[in-house]
Design a protein around this motif. Structure first.
Motif, short mmCIF file in Angstrom:
data_model
loop_
_atom_site.label_atom_id
_atom_site.label_comp_id
_atom_site.label_asym_id
_atom_site.label_seq_id
_atom_site.Cartn_x
_atom_site.Cartn_y
_atom_site.Cartn_z
N SER A 1 -8.40 -5.80 -3.62
CA SER A 1 -7.05 -5.58 -4.14
C SER A 1 -6.58 -4.13 -4.02
O SER A 1 -5.38 -3.88 -4.09
CB SER A 1 -6.95 -6.04 -5.59
N GLN A 2 -7.46 -3.20 -3.83
CA GLN A 2 -7.08 -1.79 -3.74
C GLN A 2 -6.94 -1.34 -2.28
O GLN A 2 -6.63 -0.18 -2.03
CB GLN A 2 -8.14 -0.93 -4.44
N TYR A 3 -7.11 -2.25 -1.33
CA TYR A 3 -7.13 -1.89 0.08
C TYR A 3 -5.95 -2.47 0.86
O TYR A 3 -5.39 -3.49 0.48
CB TYR A 3 -8.44 -2.38 0.73
N VAL A 4 -5.61 -1.78 1.95
CA VAL A 4 -4.54 -2.23 2.84
C VAL A 4 -4.98 -2.05 4.30
O VAL A 4 -5.88 -1.26 4.60
CB VAL A 4 -3.23 -1.44 2.61
N ARG A 5 -4.32 -2.80 5.15
CA ARG A 5 -4.51 -2.68 6.60
C ARG A 5 -3.22 -2.11 7.15
O ARG A 5 -2.15 -2.68 6.96
CB ARG A 5 -4.78 -4.05 7.21
N VAL A 6 -3.33 -0.97 7.82
CA VAL A 6 -2.16 -0.29 8.36
C VAL A 6 -2.27 -0.28 9.88
O VAL A 6 -3.21 0.31 10.43
CB VAL A 6 -2.08 1.17 7.83
#
Length: 96
Positions: free
Chosen positions: A66-71
């Protein structure tokens, strides 16, 4: 075309990783056209804030992150728009 695209992606990946790091993101190593990053905000919250500005990233909460993103790595102009949108989204949280 492919060689040029790979070259631009490699250069922009370094710019995006460095800039995200400067903005407080934890950035993982990457040899792809995207970066996996730990966000100062919950991924879904950041996704929504950027989407309102016309910028799309991918939250990873459906994978238990939940604290991660894919950019994804974009063109220089697209990455500049990403950085601007991120600054606005992060500034909004700090002032709340």
């Amino acid at each position: 075309f492919v060689k040029r695209a790979v070259s631009v992606n490699d250069a922009q990946r370094m710019v995006v990783a460095r800039t995200l790091g400067e903005m407080g993101f934890g950035v993982g190593e990457s040899a792809t056209n995207f970066i996996f990053a730990r966000s100062p905000l919950r991924g879904r919250e950041l996704f929504k804030a950027l989407l309102r500005q016309g910028v799309i990233i991918r939250p990873l909460d459906e994978y238990g992150l939940s604290q991660y993103v894919r950019v994804s790595i974009g063109t220089p102009a697209q990455n500049k728009a990403l950085f601007s949108a991120l600054q606005k989204a992060l500034a909004k949280v700090v002032t709340q």
